[in-house]
Design an enzyme around this catalytic site. Structure first.
Site, PDB file in Angstrom:
ATOM      1  N   SER A 201       0.837  -1.204   0.000  1.00  0.00           N
ATOM      2  CA  SER A 201       0.000   0.000   0.000  1.00  0.00           C
ATOM      3  C   SER A 201       0.873   1.256   0.000  1.00  0.00           C
ATOM      4  O   SER A 201       1.633   1.480  -0.938  1.00  0.00           O
ATOM      5  CB  SER A 201      -0.949  -0.043   1.202  1.00  0.00           C
ATOM      6  OG  SER A 201      -1.952   0.930   1.089  1.00  0.00           O
ATOM      7  N   ASP A 300     -10.225  -4.425  -4.417  1.00  0.00           N
ATOM      8  CA  ASP A 300      -9.500  -3.240  -3.958  1.00  0.00           C
ATOM      9  C   ASP A 300      -9.865  -2.054  -4.837  1.00  0.00           C
ATOM     10  O   ASP A 300      -9.751  -2.136  -6.067  1.00  0.00           O
ATOM     11  CB  ASP A 300      -7.999  -3.517  -4.046  1.00  0.00           C
ATOM     12  CG  ASP A 300      -7.130  -2.428  -3.433  1.00  0.00           C
ATOM     13  OD1 ASP A 300      -7.650  -1.325  -3.168  1.00  0.00           O
ATOM     14  OD2 ASP A 300      -5.936  -2.686  -3.236  1.00  0.00           O
ATOM     15  N   HIS A 330      -7.891  -5.054  -0.281  1.00  0.00           N
ATOM     16  CA  HIS A 330      -6.681  -4.321   0.092  1.00  0.00           C
ATOM     17  C   HIS A 330      -6.254  -4.739   1.505  1.00  0.00           C
ATOM     18  O   HIS A 330      -7.073  -4.884   2.399  1.00  0.00           O
ATOM     19  CB  HIS A 330      -6.993  -2.818   0.055  1.00  0.00           C
ATOM     20  CG  HIS A 330      -5.798  -1.939   0.134  1.00  0.00           C
ATOM     21  ND1 HIS A 330      -5.083  -1.562  -0.978  1.00  0.00           N
ATOM     22  CD2 HIS A 330      -5.196  -1.344   1.195  1.00  0.00           C
ATOM     23  CE1 HIS A 330      -4.098  -0.764  -0.614  1.00  0.00           C
ATOM     24  NE2 HIS A 330      -4.139  -0.623   0.705  1.00  0.00           N
TER      25      HIS A 330
END
Length: 372
Positions: A201, A300, A330
């Protein structure tokens, strides 16, 4: 910057209240199917539990992110939730803590060496958490798993975060930590020219920026990049939804909700152009880059931007491995205890990272033997 408000951070509520929980496993509701994909049942149960926590937290005072004690409590809670959602990792040959000193900044790092003989590839790892939460403790189990399955030394970096330290503090710490690992590589059991960057991320974003900064300075770039659902386009939500179907489909109810994104961006990037390449590397993705592994999740909201980043890298003549796990969301590295699919994805990508690093080392060694 104005005072920060309490927000719901996925499974963690910014609150010290004791909240009800559900047992994870099979969800109570019918399976969620979107975009030709079916959400993993363990993940769906987790998201249902999120809703219970969020409802229970309404109207109750939360930890104050405007105070040092409040931010510590928020981060401790997130780290605890991440650790609780991650499977136990294999025993390491060694785990050591160190501190990188750069001027008046101290950057803690944790070094994992797996039970594997010889000189190993080194992976400098940057955790996720929107440059706001998360840490070495929260990602400890996933870092151990990466070291074990990739058969690589992993150096996990505890960089500074917003709101105390907005852009570019996290990125500067990431670069400083990489430079330190280069200098200490032999002492760590690796080699200074066999170092990759990795991150999930927000950390994936920083891994890319470390590479581009070193290239811009004429320094040797990381040997490879391992990017888990990286944040490569950080423009405001309206721009993302106008551009990407995944942002429209999964922008609510699968974590990374609009309220959280709208809250985070001005805190992390005050007065910044959100399309500039260090914030959104997608817009500078055709340059020459090291071999790259990108792992994404089907549910996601960032998925389509990551697809676009992989495509642009390939267009620029770069070697790219793109893996998409359609049933996950995610943050799946911290969902491995809740979902067999997340556990498989974590292990498969770690193994692929080890293969990629060794292939890059072999290519480097072959190139060194060519006539000058």
């Amino acid at each position: 910057m104005g005072r920060l408000k309490s927000v719901f951070l996925g499974a963690a509520v910014v609150s010290a209240m004791s909240l009800p929980t559900l047992s994870f496993g099979q969800p109570a509701a019918a399976p969620i199917r979107l975009d030709g994909q079916t959400l993993d049942p363990g993940i769906q149960a987790m998201l249902e539990n999120d809703k219970v926590k969020e409802e229970a937290a309404k109207g109750k005072p939360g930890n104050d992110p405007n105070t040092a004690a409040g931010m510590k409590a928020i981060r401790d809670e997130v780290n605890g939730d991440w650790a609780a959602g991650t499977v136990a990792a294999p025993e390491m040959a060694s785990v050591k803590n160190a501190v990188v000193k750069r001027g008046n900044v101290s950057i803690p790092v944790r070094i994992y060496r797996p039970k594997a003989a010889g000189t190993l590839p080194t992976i400098v790892y940057y955790h996720g958490g929107a440059w706001f939460v998360g840490g070495v403790e929260g990602s400890d189990l996933s870092s151990r798993q990466l070291a074990n399955d990739a058969k690589a030394i992993v150096v996990s970096v505890e960089y500074r975060m917003a709101p105390e330290h907005p852009y570019p503090a996290s990125w500067d710490d990431a670069e400083s930590a990489f430079d330190w690992v280069v200098g200490e590589a032999k002492a760590l059991g690796g080699a200074p020219d066999q170092i990759c960057v990795a991150g999930d991320s927000a950390g994936g974003n920083m891994a890319i920026v470390v590479t581009t900064r070193r290239l811009a300075k004429g320094k040797p770039a990381p040997l490879c990049q391992i990017l888990y659902y990286p944040a490569v386009d950080n423009r405001p939500v309206d721009a993302m939804r106008a551009t990407y179907n995944s942002s429209r489909l999964f922008g609510e109810g699968f974590r990374l909700n609009r309220s959280f994104t709208d809250y985070i961006l001005p805190i992390v990037f005050p007065d910044q152009d959100l399309s500039q390449p260090e914030v959104s590397p997608l817009f500078d993705a055709t340059r020459k880059m090291p071999p790259t592994l990108i792992a994404t999740a089907g549910f996601d909201p960032l998925r389509d931007s990551e697809r676009a980043y992989a495509a642009k890298l390939a267009e620029g003549g770069n070697y790219v491995i793109y893996r998409e796990f359609p049933t996950l969301i995610h943050g799946f590295l911290q969902h491995t205890k809740l979902s067999e699919a997340a556990d498989r994805a974590s292990r498969e990508t770690a193994q692929a990272a080890g293969v990629l690093a060794r292939e890059a080392i072999a290519a480097q060694e072959a190139a060194a033997k060519l006539p000058k």
